[in-house]
Write a protein that holds these residues in place. Structure first.
Motif, short mmCIF file in Angstrom:
data_model
loop_
_atom_site.label_atom_id
_atom_site.label_comp_id
_atom_site.label_asym_id
_atom_site.label_seq_id
_atom_site.Cartn_x
_atom_site.Cartn_y
_atom_site.Cartn_z
N ASP A 99 -3.01 5.60 8.15
CA ASP A 99 -4.27 5.38 7.45
C ASP A 99 -4.36 3.93 6.95
O ASP A 99 -5.41 3.29 7.07
CB ASP A 99 -4.40 6.36 6.28
N ILE A 100 -3.26 3.42 6.42
CA ILE A 100 -3.24 2.05 5.90
C ILE A 100 -3.46 1.05 7.04
O ILE A 100 -4.27 0.13 6.92
CB ILE A 100 -1.91 1.78 5.16
N SER B 26 0.83 -1.21 0.00
CA SER B 26 0.00 0.00 0.00
C SER B 26 0.87 1.26 0.00
O SER B 26 0.53 2.24 -0.69
CB SER B 26 -0.93 0.00 1.21
N LEU C 40 -4.89 1.51 9.95
CA LEU C 40 -6.28 1.60 10.42
C LEU C 40 -7.23 0.91 9.44
O LEU C 40 -8.17 0.23 9.85
CB LEU C 40 -6.68 3.05 10.64
N SER C 41 -6.97 1.06 8.16
CA SER C 41 -7.80 0.40 7.14
C SER C 41 -7.63 -1.12 7.21
O SER C 41 -8.61 -1.87 7.03
CB SER C 41 -7.43 0.89 5.74
N LEU C 42 -6.42 -1.59 7.47
CA LEU C 42 -6.19 -3.03 7.60
C LEU C 42 -6.91 -3.58 8.82
O LEU C 42 -7.49 -4.68 8.77
CB LEU C 42 -4.69 -3.33 7.68
N GLU C 43 -6.90 -2.83 9.91
CA GLU C 43 -7.64 -3.26 11.10
C GLU C 43 -9.14 -3.32 10.81
O GLU C 43 -9.83 -4.26 11.23
CB GLU C 43 -7.35 -2.35 12.28
N ALA C 44 -9.66 -2.34 10.08
CA ALA C 44 -11.08 -2.35 9.70
C ALA C 44 -11.38 -3.53 8.78
O ALA C 44 -12.44 -4.15 8.90
CB ALA C 44 -11.45 -1.02 9.02
N GLU C 45 -10.45 -3.84 7.88
CA GLU C 45 -10.62 -5.00 6.99
C GLU C 45 -10.67 -6.29 7.80
O GLU C 45 -11.48 -7.18 7.52
CB GLU C 45 -9.48 -5.06 5.97
N ASP D 237 0.09 8.41 5.82
CA ASP D 237 -0.40 7.35 4.93
C ASP D 237 -0.28 5.98 5.60
O ASP D 237 -1.19 5.16 5.52
CB ASP D 237 0.37 7.36 3.61
#
Length: 162
Positions: A109-110, A26, A112-117, A106
């Motif tokens: 953000d990545i 990412s 946090l997005s991976l944790e949400a995924e 960045d």
């Protein structure tokens, strides 16, 4: 779910590599390529407040020389500064460089997005349980010594009579 004894360490390592691989890809996609795994792991610990290179080396299980090489490379990339330690003139402290702020934002953000995924894939309760388990104090890593061999001719649970 059946758990195969002896595989937990490999499974934990595979999941770390999943996270780090996704972070690396990412960051590359966003134009921040060229950070090695050791460098990104060091930056994660610096983000968590670890600033001494010797402590980073200990936590990451690498030599001080390897850590110093990684930190010099991060400094050359404009992501960190190595500055004198006011408490010990022989040592340096790691500080984030303002020039690397965009990459750090960045990366956050990545992550946090991976944790949400993960929450979407596994469920919020599973991710909460995972976070609780890996955040728990496991104590010092034990040394597992070899058990003494049983004398020949003795069966388990039977004592030799005198």
């Amino acid at each position: 779910m059946d758990r195969k004894p002896g595989l937990l360490m490999a499974q934990l390592l595979n999941r770390f590599i999943w996270f780090d691989g996704a972070l690396q890809k990412s960051l590359d996609e966003r134009g921040h390529g060229g950070v090695r795994r050791l460098e990104s792991m060091a930056m994660i610990y610096v983000h968590a407040g670890v600033r001494r290179p010797s402590e980073l080396a200990r936590l990451l299980g690498v030599t001080r020389q390897s850590m110093n090489t990684a930190l010099r490379e991060l400094e050359e990339k404009g992501l960190i500064y190595l500055e004198p330690d006011p408490e010990d003139a022989r040592c340096k402290l790691v500080r984030f460089a303002p020039e690397g702020a965009a990459m750090r934002l960045d990366a956050l953000d990545i992550v946090l997005s991976l944790e949400a995924e993960l929450e979407a894939r596994l469920g919020a309760q599973s991710v909460d349980d995972l976070a609780r388990i890996v955040s728990a104090d496991w104590g010092e890593a034990p040394v597992v010594r070899k058990q003494p061999a049983k004398p020949q001719g003795m069966k388990a649970g039977k004592k030799k009579r005198a």
